[in-house]
Design a protein around this motif. Sequence first.
Motif, PDB file in Angstrom:
ATOM      1  N   GLY A   1       0.960  -1.119  -0.017  1.00 47.69           N
ATOM      2  CA  GLY A   1      -0.052   0.125  -0.078  1.00 47.69           C
ATOM      3  C   GLY A   1       0.799   1.148  -0.125  1.00 47.69           C
ATOM      4  N   LEU A   2       1.963   1.306   1.013  1.00 47.29           N
ATOM      5  CA  LEU A   2       2.811   2.592   0.955  1.00 47.29           C
ATOM      6  C   LEU A   2       3.638   2.767  -0.376  1.00 47.29           C
ATOM      7  CD1 LEU A   2       4.000   4.866   2.361  1.00 47.29           C
ATOM      8  CD2 LEU A   2       5.351   3.246   3.659  1.00 47.29           C
ATOM      9  N   GLN A   3       3.954   1.313  -1.176  1.00 50.90           N
ATOM     10  CA  GLN A   3       4.605   1.523  -2.131  1.00 50.90           C
ATOM     11  C   GLN A   3       3.724   1.875  -3.230  1.00 50.90           C
ATOM     12  OE1 GLN A   3       5.734  -1.936  -5.306  1.00 50.90           O
ATOM     13  NE2 GLN A   3       6.927  -2.172  -3.379  1.00 50.90           N
ATOM     14  N   ARG A   4       2.413   1.739  -3.592  1.00 54.43           N
ATOM     15  CA  ARG A   4       1.876   2.317  -4.259  1.00 54.43           C
ATOM     16  C   ARG A   4       1.513   3.814  -4.100  1.00 54.43           C
ATOM     17  NH1 ARG A   4      -1.187  -2.309  -3.767  1.00 54.43           N
ATOM     18  NH2 ARG A   4      -2.475  -1.268  -2.289  1.00 54.43           N
ATOM     19  N   GLN A   5       1.392   4.543  -2.777  1.00 55.50           N
ATOM     20  CA  GLN A   5       1.285   5.521  -2.504  1.00 55.50           C
ATOM     21  C   GLN A   5       2.445   6.428  -2.872  1.00 55.50           C
ATOM     22  OE1 GLN A   5       0.663   6.231   1.890  1.00 55.50           O
ATOM     23  NE2 GLN A   5       0.388   8.473   1.538  1.00 55.50           N
ATOM     24  N   LEU A   6       3.462   5.918  -2.684  1.00 52.79           N
ATOM     25  CA  LEU A   6       5.007   6.490  -3.125  1.00 52.79           C
ATOM     26  C   LEU A   6       4.864   6.664  -4.629  1.00 52.79           C
ATOM     27  CD1 LEU A   6       7.333   4.933  -0.263  1.00 52.79           C
ATOM     28  CD2 LEU A   6       6.554   7.337  -0.658  1.00 52.79           C
ATOM     29  N   ARG A   7       4.596   5.830  -5.317  1.00 52.28           N
ATOM     30  CA  ARG A   7       4.736   5.596  -6.899  1.00 52.28           C
ATOM     31  C   ARG A   7       3.832   6.941  -7.309  1.00 52.28           C
ATOM     32  NH1 ARG A   7       5.829   1.812 -10.386  1.00 52.28           N
ATOM     33  NH2 ARG A   7       6.696  -0.410  -9.930  1.00 52.28           N
ATOM     34  N   TRP A   8       2.689   6.894  -6.783  1.00 47.17           N
ATOM     35  CA  TRP A   8       1.718   8.095  -7.451  1.00 47.17           C
ATOM     36  C   TRP A   8       2.147   9.409  -6.845  1.00 47.17           C
ATOM     37  CZ3 TRP A   8      -1.241   7.398 -11.301  1.00 47.17           C
ATOM     38  CH2 TRP A   8      -1.769   6.150 -11.523  1.00 47.17           C
ATOM     39  N   ALA A   9       3.016   9.602  -5.716  1.00 51.99           N
ATOM     40  CA  ALA A   9       3.358  10.827  -5.287  1.00 51.99           C
ATOM     41  C   ALA A   9       4.248  11.482  -5.781  1.00 51.99           C
ATOM     42  CB  ALA A   9       3.739  10.517  -3.613  1.00 51.99           C
ATOM     43  N   TYR A  10       5.015  11.061  -6.718  1.00 53.38           N
ATOM     44  CA  TYR A  10       6.333  11.845  -7.335  1.00 53.38           C
ATOM     45  C   TYR A  10       6.115  11.956  -9.038  1.00 53.38           C
ATOM     46  CZ  TYR A  10       8.674  10.229  -3.273  1.00 53.38           C
ATOM     47  OH  TYR A  10       9.252   9.969  -1.758  1.00 53.38           O
ATOM     48  N   GLU A  11       6.162  13.116  -9.229  1.00 51.43           N
ATOM     49  CA  GLU A  11       6.037  13.493 -10.540  1.00 51.43           C
ATOM     50  C   GLU A  11       7.324  13.931 -11.286  1.00 51.43           C
ATOM     51  OE1 GLU A  11       3.301  16.558 -11.038  1.00 51.43           O
ATOM     52  OE2 GLU A  11       1.410  15.312 -10.437  1.00 51.43           O
ATOM     53  N   GLY A  12       7.617  13.471 -12.532  1.00 48.33           N
ATOM     54  CA  GLY A  12       8.838  14.052 -13.142  1.00 48.33           C
ATOM     55  C   GLY A  12       9.906  12.914 -13.050  1.00 48.33           C
ATOM     56  N   TYR A  13       9.742  11.857 -12.346  1.00 49.78           N
ATOM     57  CA  TYR A  13      10.807  10.791 -12.321  1.00 49.78           C
ATOM     58  C   TYR A  13      10.381   9.440 -12.944  1.00 49.78           C
ATOM     59  CZ  TYR A  13      11.867  13.942  -8.391  1.00 49.78           C
ATOM     60  OH  TYR A  13      12.252  14.828  -7.538  1.00 49.78           O
ATOM     61  N   GLU A  14      11.023   8.791 -13.356  1.00 46.61           N
ATOM     62  CA  GLU A  14      10.831   7.465 -13.826  1.00 46.61           C
ATOM     63  C   GLU A  14      10.844   6.535 -12.634  1.00 46.61           C
ATOM     64  OE1 GLU A  14      12.255   4.136 -17.191  1.00 46.61           O
ATOM     65  OE2 GLU A  14      13.470   6.131 -16.751  1.00 46.61           O
ATOM     66  N   ILE A  15       9.836   5.910 -12.036  1.00 45.70           N
ATOM     67  CA  ILE A  15       9.762   5.322 -10.942  1.00 45.70           C
ATOM     68  C   ILE A  15       9.802   3.642 -11.055  1.00 45.70           C
ATOM     69  CG2 ILE A  15       8.336   4.978  -8.896  1.00 45.70           C
ATOM     70  CD1 ILE A  15       9.052   7.820  -9.062  1.00 45.70           C
ATOM     71  N   PHE A  16      10.723   3.124 -10.272  1.00 44.04           N
ATOM     72  CA  PHE A  16      10.791   1.668 -10.139  1.00 44.04           C
ATOM     73  C   PHE A  16      10.510   1.458  -8.648  1.00 44.04           C
ATOM     74  CE2 PHE A  16      13.565   3.067 -13.240  1.00 44.04           C
ATOM     75  CZ  PHE A  16      13.134   2.393 -14.416  1.00 44.04           C
ATOM     76  N   ALA A  17      10.040   0.240  -8.579  1.00 44.89           N
ATOM     77  CA  ALA A  17       9.879  -0.312  -6.828  1.00 44.89           C
ATOM     78  C   ALA A  17      10.346  -1.644  -6.738  1.00 44.89           C
ATOM     79  CB  ALA A  17       8.282  -0.306  -6.739  1.00 44.89           C
ATOM     80  N   ALA A  18      10.669  -1.973  -5.718  1.00 45.57           N
ATOM     81  CA  ALA A  18      11.395  -3.297  -4.848  1.00 45.57           C
ATOM     82  C   ALA A  18      10.687  -3.537  -3.655  1.00 45.57           C
ATOM     83  CB  ALA A  18      12.753  -3.444  -5.301  1.00 45.57           C
ATOM     84  N   ALA A  19      10.435  -4.696  -3.371  1.00 41.55           N
ATOM     85  CA  ALA A  19       9.811  -5.118  -2.024  1.00 41.55           C
ATOM     86  C   ALA A  19      11.063  -5.995  -1.255  1.00 41.55           C
ATOM     87  CB  ALA A  19       8.921  -6.109  -2.100  1.00 41.55           C
ATOM     88  N   ASP A  20      12.123  -6.561  -1.663  1.00 46.94           N
ATOM     89  CA  ASP A  20      12.942  -6.972  -0.941  1.00 46.94           C
ATOM     90  C   ASP A  20      14.557  -6.549  -1.552  1.00 46.94           C
ATOM     91  OD1 ASP A  20      13.708  -8.776  -2.978  1.00 46.94           O
ATOM     92  OD2 ASP A  20      11.945 -10.139  -2.545  1.00 46.94           O
ATOM     93  N   ARG A  21      15.466  -7.059  -1.031  1.00 48.70           N
ATOM     94  CA  ARG A  21      16.764  -7.019  -1.139  1.00 48.70           C
ATOM     95  C   ARG A  21      17.216  -7.298  -2.566  1.00 48.70           C
ATOM     96  NH1 ARG A  21      22.343  -9.351   1.513  1.00 48.70           N
ATOM     97  NH2 ARG A  21      20.854 -10.069   2.974  1.00 48.70           N
ATOM     98  N   GLU A  22      17.018  -8.679  -3.014  1.00 52.18           N
ATOM     99  CA  GLU A  22      17.318  -9.177  -4.453  1.00 52.18           C
ATOM    100  C   GLU A  22      16.533  -8.338  -5.426  1.00 52.18           C
ATOM    101  OE1 GLU A  22      16.915 -13.413  -6.774  1.00 52.18           O
ATOM    102  OE2 GLU A  22      16.069 -13.295  -4.635  1.00 52.18           O
ATOM    103  N   GLU A  23      15.210  -8.159  -5.214  1.00 50.71           N
ATOM    104  CA  GLU A  23      14.522  -7.091  -6.426  1.00 50.71           C
ATOM    105  C   GLU A  23      15.375  -5.837  -6.455  1.00 50.71           C
ATOM    106  OE1 GLU A  23      10.083  -6.127  -7.518  1.00 50.71           O
ATOM    107  OE2 GLU A  23      10.376  -6.901  -5.727  1.00 50.71           O
ATOM    108  N   ALA A  24      15.548  -5.027  -5.347  1.00 53.66           N
ATOM    109  CA  ALA A  24      16.265  -4.015  -5.268  1.00 53.66           C
ATOM    110  C   ALA A  24      17.719  -3.820  -5.920  1.00 53.66           C
ATOM    111  CB  ALA A  24      16.278  -3.572  -3.859  1.00 53.66           C
ATOM    112  N   LEU A  25      18.523  -5.229  -5.647  1.00 52.30           N
ATOM    113  CA  LEU A  25      19.744  -5.124  -6.352  1.00 52.30           C
ATOM    114  C   LEU A  25      19.773  -5.210  -7.774  1.00 52.30           C
ATOM    115  CD1 LEU A  25      21.923  -6.976  -3.533  1.00 52.30           C
ATOM    116  CD2 LEU A  25      21.579  -4.422  -3.971  1.00 52.30           C
ATOM    117  N   ALA A  26      18.637  -6.144  -8.288  1.00 55.53           N
ATOM    118  CA  ALA A  26      18.706  -6.269  -9.663  1.00 55.53           C
ATOM    119  C   ALA A  26      18.172  -5.045 -10.391  1.00 55.53           C
ATOM    120  CB  ALA A  26      17.633  -7.453  -9.951  1.00 55.53           C
ATOM    121  N   LEU A  27      17.477  -4.061  -9.705  1.00 57.64           N
ATOM    122  CA  LEU A  27      17.014  -3.015 -10.452  1.00 57.64           C
ATOM    123  C   LEU A  27      17.919  -1.852 -10.452  1.00 57.64           C
ATOM    124  CD1 LEU A  27      13.431  -2.589  -9.142  1.00 57.64           C
ATOM    125  CD2 LEU A  27      14.042  -2.684 -11.621  1.00 57.64           C
TER     126      LEU A  27
END
Length: 453
Positions: free
Chosen positions: A20-46
């Motif tokens: 839920g917070l991830q979706r909120q943060l996605r929609w909060a920022y304008e002017g950026y290309e947004i990527f999201a990760a939920a754990d370390r492995e996914e974050a490091l891959a991005l």
Amino acid sequence: MSEMKTRLMPKLLIVEDDAGLQRQLRWAYEGYEIFAAADREEALALVRAEEPAVVTLDLGLPPDPDGTTEGFATLAAILQLRPDTKVIVASGHGAHDSMLRAIEMGAWDFYRKPIDIDALGLIVSRAFHVHALEAENRRLAERVEAGAVLGGMITGSPEMLKVTRTIERVAGADVSVMLLGASGTGKELLARGLHDASKRKGNFVAINCAAIPETLLESELFGHEKGAFTGAVKTTEGKIELANKGTLFLDEVGDIPLPLQVKLLRFLQERVIERIGGRQAIPVDTRIVCATHQNLDAMVAEGRFREDLYYRLAEIVVRIPSLAERPGDAGLLARHFLKKYAAQMHSAARSFAPDALAAIDGWGWPGNVRELENRVKRAVIMADGKSIAAADLDLATADAAPINLKAAREGADRKAIRHALARAEGNISSTAKLLGISRPTLYDLMKAYDLQP
């Protein structure tokens, strides 16, 4: 939004396991290309694939969502992969201790949960701004290291960069250029850079008019025929002919005697020369670039320099600042000369001690870049170890302080920030540490004084 437009946006990675917070943060920022990760492995891959400039990182990640172990491990891994990435850490777990540890590990900033979207947005915006400044500074440093600045000129000061941009703009125009500046400021280097940036395929030929006796200067410039005078055993081309289709650099043009000024003026008007002892008019296509440290306006007023020649030579006038007028350049050039002469002389000297850097920053450099180069060359010879001290440079500083207290403080702040930026090679975090202030405070001061890395 088109894919091309999206790809031009700065990249922001949100590392947050709360959907839920991830979706909120996605929609909060304008002017950026947004990527999201939920754990370390996914974050490091991005981080590997997208190389985001800024990352917001929740320390409470699975499999330790109620602690900070996994979050700190992710922070360390991100900074190992991309040390320049600005990581903003958020946590509600032991916030004070977590903040200290995160900053110590290299996080750019810290934010305590629950998250205030507007406040976090300001932190993210500032992180992108600083990342962009540091990236631009690295690009400039790479250009300097590669010798890509005009004529190999090494500078980071706005004053000197303005000069190089001016010369680049006039390089393609067929006009005479006059370089005005004190001795040792790099006039010949800039003249050579102008020639290299032009479309002329001929030679760059330089002559120092002050170093050649008056009786020989005419022959050096215009050449002579065989038998024109005692000792003229063969026909010799002058510097003007040798620079055909190229550039002739007349250094210290103010030292040309009046009779010879007349002959030089005729060449500039008609673009033909006659060698000494010759009768043939020889057409020559050469561009004239001249330089002097003298006040030619005063010389014209006193009748020591022809006014008509002055205006022929000074179609474009470029004034070159002294080294003292180029904040930060002394340190930048000193490191360049140290690297150059240490390699040439196989010296163990590799760096400057803090007192040497302070002395370099504080010295007035009356001899400009030439004096700096000579002192560093001497220091490389004299240094006993890997570090060059102020004594090796034979420097002592004695700065006069302004009387007005506010002006003195502002001047000291500006000078300290510029010197720290130069010493840290534009890295904002390192500059803040050198100055003993926080990054936000440094950013505010730079904004107030209109300073750039």
